[in-house]
Design an enzyme around this catalytic site. Structure first.
Site, PDB file in Angstrom:
ATOM      1  N   ASP A 190       0.839  -1.186   0.000  1.00 51.90           N
ATOM      2  CA  ASP A 190       0.000   0.000   0.000  1.00 51.90           C
ATOM      3  C   ASP A 190       0.884   1.250   0.000  1.00 51.90           C
ATOM      4  O   ASP A 190       2.100   1.153   0.177  1.00 51.90           O
ATOM      5  CB  ASP A 190      -0.888  -0.030   1.254  1.00 51.90           C
ATOM      6  CG  ASP A 190      -2.316   0.376   0.934  1.00 51.90           C
ATOM      7  OD1 ASP A 190      -2.488   1.291   0.114  1.00 51.90           O
ATOM      8  OD2 ASP A 190      -3.241  -0.219   1.515  1.00 51.90           O
ATOM      9  N   TRP A 256      -3.442   3.181  -6.052  1.00 49.95           N
ATOM     10  CA  TRP A 256      -4.774   3.745  -6.393  1.00 49.95           C
ATOM     11  C   TRP A 256      -4.778   4.634  -7.645  1.00 49.95           C
ATOM     12  O   TRP A 256      -5.559   5.578  -7.743  1.00 49.95           O
ATOM     13  CB  TRP A 256      -5.329   4.558  -5.221  1.00 49.95           C
ATOM     14  CG  TRP A 256      -4.902   4.131  -3.870  1.00 49.95           C
ATOM     15  CD1 TRP A 256      -5.454   3.115  -3.140  1.00 49.95           C
ATOM     16  CD2 TRP A 256      -3.843   4.689  -3.074  1.00 49.95           C
ATOM     17  NE1 TRP A 256      -4.804   3.012  -1.945  1.00 49.95           N
ATOM     18  CE2 TRP A 256      -3.816   3.958  -1.872  1.00 49.95           C
ATOM     19  CE3 TRP A 256      -2.935   5.718  -3.274  1.00 49.95           C
ATOM     20  CZ2 TRP A 256      -2.897   4.240  -0.869  1.00 49.95           C
ATOM     21  CZ3 TRP A 256      -2.012   5.996  -2.281  1.00 49.95           C
ATOM     22  CH2 TRP A 256      -2.001   5.268  -1.093  1.00 49.95           C
ATOM     23  N   GLY A 257      -3.896   4.384  -8.609  1.00 53.54           N
ATOM     24  CA  GLY A 257      -3.870   5.217  -9.818  1.00 53.54           C
ATOM     25  C   GLY A 257      -3.135   6.529  -9.641  1.00 53.54           C
ATOM     26  O   GLY A 257      -3.017   7.311 -10.580  1.00 53.54           O
ATOM     27  N   ASP A 277     -10.348   2.814  -3.187  1.00 56.19           N
ATOM     28  CA  ASP A 277     -11.025   1.580  -2.766  1.00 56.19           C
ATOM     29  C   ASP A 277     -12.435   1.414  -3.327  1.00 56.19           C
ATOM     30  O   ASP A 277     -13.232   2.357  -3.337  1.00 56.19           O
ATOM     31  CB  ASP A 277     -11.112   1.535  -1.244  1.00 56.19           C
ATOM     32  CG  ASP A 277      -9.735   1.404  -0.612  1.00 56.19           C
ATOM     33  OD1 ASP A 277      -8.733   1.527  -1.349  1.00 56.19           O
ATOM     34  OD2 ASP A 277      -9.663   1.181   0.602  1.00 56.19           O
TER      35      ASP A 277
HETATM   36  C1  GAL Z   1      -6.161   0.948   1.425  1.00 55.22           C
HETATM   37  C2  GAL Z   1      -6.184  -0.093   0.333  1.00 55.22           C
HETATM   38  C3  GAL Z   1      -7.188  -1.155   0.702  1.00 55.22           C
HETATM   39  C4  GAL Z   1      -6.816  -1.764   2.051  1.00 55.22           C
HETATM   40  C5  GAL Z   1      -6.661  -0.681   3.091  1.00 55.22           C
HETATM   41  C6  GAL Z   1      -6.108  -1.234   4.406  1.00 55.22           C
HETATM   42  O1  GAL Z   1      -5.241   1.942   1.104  1.00 55.22           O
HETATM   43  O2  GAL Z   1      -6.503   0.507  -0.886  1.00 55.22           O
HETATM   44  O3  GAL Z   1      -7.252  -2.141  -0.307  1.00 55.22           O
HETATM   45  O4  GAL Z   1      -5.624  -2.484   1.905  1.00 55.22           O
HETATM   46  O5  GAL Z   1      -5.807   0.348   2.663  1.00 55.22           O
HETATM   47  O6  GAL Z   1      -6.039  -0.270   5.397  1.00 55.22           O
END
Ligand code: GAL
Length: 635
Positions: A190, A256-257, A277
């Site tokens: 992430d 996220w792009g 998300d």
């Molecule tokens: C976001 C991610 C999600 C999930 C989440 C966990 O940034 O896009 O898929 O992993 O964090 O906190």
């Protein structure tokens, strides 16, 4: 935007100044190589289950093992769902001073193996079940939960340093731990830690977190250090190489792009998130879907677009909403998204199992040719996607985005099949078969997606259009000078802000590079008034790499798309074979009819298609759209 523009202009000027000395670094110079990522183990999109959409960070060993067991009991494992991935919530702290990550043993009791804690018996157990196992980390010092969802359960504990559980400064140590010691097979990385900790953030000022100058700004590339964030993700790639040894692994990028990952994600990881998300609501599914539809050429075996995990089973996609659940699933399959279930499989119903377990639709996703579906027909209401399969047949999805019934027509031409011969369709939900000539009319229920496998007589006998083999075409350089967000992405209301503030703009998932059967920026292919329904549209100053699977001849008609701005300047089209120039067009200008360009490519492994602009065509913020119409490899 003005800052981006200034930087881009400066960049172009610098490139121009440096070209003679830096000729080797010219991104248009053919290399005879395939440059998109093929490391790791993702010849087809990864399939499996993840804890995040089902449990958020409230994850524990019992829940994970129960879902793993369900994959076996339902035989979902046997049709490909093999990865069982834990997401945010597993970590307790980073021990000081040696920096070893400790596991939350209250939730993962099998990890309580002494002072060190270890996931080894957990991964051994899942491996013994014939499954593969995934773990989750962050590219910064801190996790997404710590920064964005601090009220969620199981946040890291301890001092400021102990709560720094992300990879930043620990890449080698952590990757060695995850892969060499704990034996994981999949890593999702992430990006929150590289984004949410500027010096003036309240969470930093309060003393809870150390500042980390943001490398990524979700809303603007002007505030993004593109090279810096890419370098961090590359370091992880290198460490995986070192520490996974000969074991296969999957490296999943989660930016996220943002961070212009549109341009480099395919060169660094096995999957790359194109959007923020997904949520279990219809409009958000549309948003995430839209971030991949124009990007078929950026997905290949080893490097897939990822519009996020499945939410089938929950909210608007629960068993009571079967049209929505089936649409979400079928579209993800067609677009070669990773099929990662985000549902508590202890609650699986026969209806939901019939969706996840539709082997015909899974087969579209797992087809060995690795071609992401191409948008054949586009509107805000109905979209038609066509996916060319390894055996030459087609997967077809007719998708009703609206809440009303919609009439749609599918044509043989959209399938690149002869309208005068029978086209056979098998409905992959009902298994019913039918055939048609020329075209067929259907009615789609609200939010319904009809999915077919189609066979007929190919319009191009003895060859394959490049837009029918997108998995083998890589825009190594796509000509984009000023990255822009894709304006066609549905702008849903996000749950994290609601209608507060000014609204979330689409991020920089990608817009304007190379497209299959379209010109850049979603325009139709038209050169000097002549329409083409087939081809690769790209910008001038681009280089496409094409894997040649035993074909003898390359043929196309080349020219400048009528949508082009500026109109002045010219583009030369070149065909290269394994690093040797094979054919070249004259300089082509706006308004000139497309000219044929052919080359013999027998024995060539990598064909490269270079479009070199000069004059205004090269130096504009948006170079001329260079069209390889009807581009095909032929026997
Ligand atoms: C976001 C991610 C999600 C999930 C989440 C966990 O940034 O896009 O898929 O992993 O964090 O906190």
């Amino acid at each position: 935007m003005s800052r981006v523009r200034t930087l881009a202009t400066l960049g172009t000027a610098l490139v121009a100044l440096c070209t003679p000395i830096a000729a080797l670094a010219d991104p248009l110079t053919p290399t005879g190589k395939w440059s998109a990522n093929t490391d790791g183990s993702a010849a087809v999109p990864p399939m499996g289950w993840s804890s995040w959409n089902a449990f958020n960070s409230d994850v524990d060993e019992e829940k994970v093992l129960a879902s793993a067991q369900a994959l076996i009991d339902t035989k979902l494992r046997d049709i490909g769902y093999r990865y069982v991935n834990i997401d945010d919530g597993w970590w307790l702290k980073r021990r000081q001073p040696d920096g070893r990550l400790l596991i939350r043993t209250s939730h993962f009791p099998s990890a309580a193996t002494g002072a060190d804690t270890s996931f080894r018996s957990f991964t051994d157990r899942l491996h013994a079940m014939g499954l593969k196992v995934g773990i989750y980390s962050d590219i910064g010092r801190n996790s997404c939960g710590q920064i964005y969802t601090p009220d969620f359960k199981n946040q890291p504990e301890g001092s400021v340093a102990e709560r720094e559980v992300g990879l930043y400064g620990h890449v080698d140590q952590d990757i060695r731990l995850f892969f060499a010691e704990w034996n994981f097979d999949f890593l999702k990385v992430d990006g929150c830690g590289a984004r949410g900790l500027p010096v003036d953030a309240p969470r930093v000022k309060s003393g809870l977190y150390r500042a980390l100058t943001p490398l990524v700004d979700m809303q603007s590339l002007g505030g993004t250090d593109i090279a810096g964030i890419r370098r961090l993700y590359e370091q992880v790639h290198t460490a995986l190489h070192t520490h996974a040894g000969d074991r296969p692994y999957v490296y999943s990028l989660c930016l996220w792009g943002a961070g212009d990952v549109r341009a480099w994600g395919k060169d660094v990881g096995n999957t790359s998130r194109t959007s923020d998300d997904i949520q279990p609501v219809w409009p958000r599914m549309l948003t995430n879907l839209d971030t991949v539809t124009h990007r078929a050429l950026y997905a290949h075996p080893g490097s897939w677009n990822d519009p996020d995990m499945l939410f089938v089973g929950t909210g608007d996609f629960d068993a009571a909403h079967s049209a929505e659940a089936r649409s979400h699933f079928a579209l993800w399959a067609m677009l070669n998204a990773p099929l990662i279930i985000g549902y508590d499989l202890r609650k699986l119903t026969p209806d939901l199992l019939a969706i996840f377990g539709n082997a015909d639709i899974v087969a579209l996703n797992q087809d060995s040719a690795g071609n992401q579906a191409v948008l054949a027909y586009d509107s805000s209401e109905v979209q038609t996607f066509v996916k060319t399969l390894a055996d030459g047949s087609k997967g077809v999805a007719l998708f009703n985005r609206t809440a009303s019934p919609a009439k749609a027509v599918l044509t043989a031409e959209q399938l690149k099949m002869l309208p005068t011969a029978d086209v056979r369709l098998k409905d992959l939900w009902t298994k019913k078969e039918q055939s048609f000539r020329k075209e067929i009319a259907v009615t789609l229920a609200p939010h319904e997606t009809l999915v077919f496998r189609a066979t007929g007589t190919r319009r191009l006998p003895g060859g394959l259009y490049l837009s029918e083999q997108t998995g083998r075409v890589n825009p190594a350089t796509d000509g984009v000078v000023v990255p822009q967000p894709d304006p066609t992405i549905y702008q849903s209301i996000t749950p994290w802000t609601g209608t507060r503030g000014g609204g979330e703009h689409p991020q920089y998932g990608g817009w304007g590079g190379a497209e299959a059967d379209r010109a850049p920026y979603g325009k139709l292919l038209r050169v000097a008034g002549t329409d083409f329904d087939t081809g690769i549209g790209v910008l001038a100053n681009s280089r496409l790499e094409v894997r040649n699977q035993g074909y003898a001849r390359f043929a196309a008609k080349v020219g400048i798309n009528d949508s082009g701005q500026p109109r002045s300047g010219t583009t030369v089209f070149e065909v290269w074979g394994d690093g040797r120039l094979l054919a070249k067009s004259r300089p082509m200008g706006f308004g000139e009819a497309a000219v044929p360009l052919e080359a013999k490519v027998a024995g060539v492994l990598i064909v490269e298609l270079v479009a070199r602009g000069s004059g205004a065509a090269a130096n504009a913020a948006t170079p001329q759209p260079a069209i390889w119409a009807d581009a095909a490899l032929l026997k």
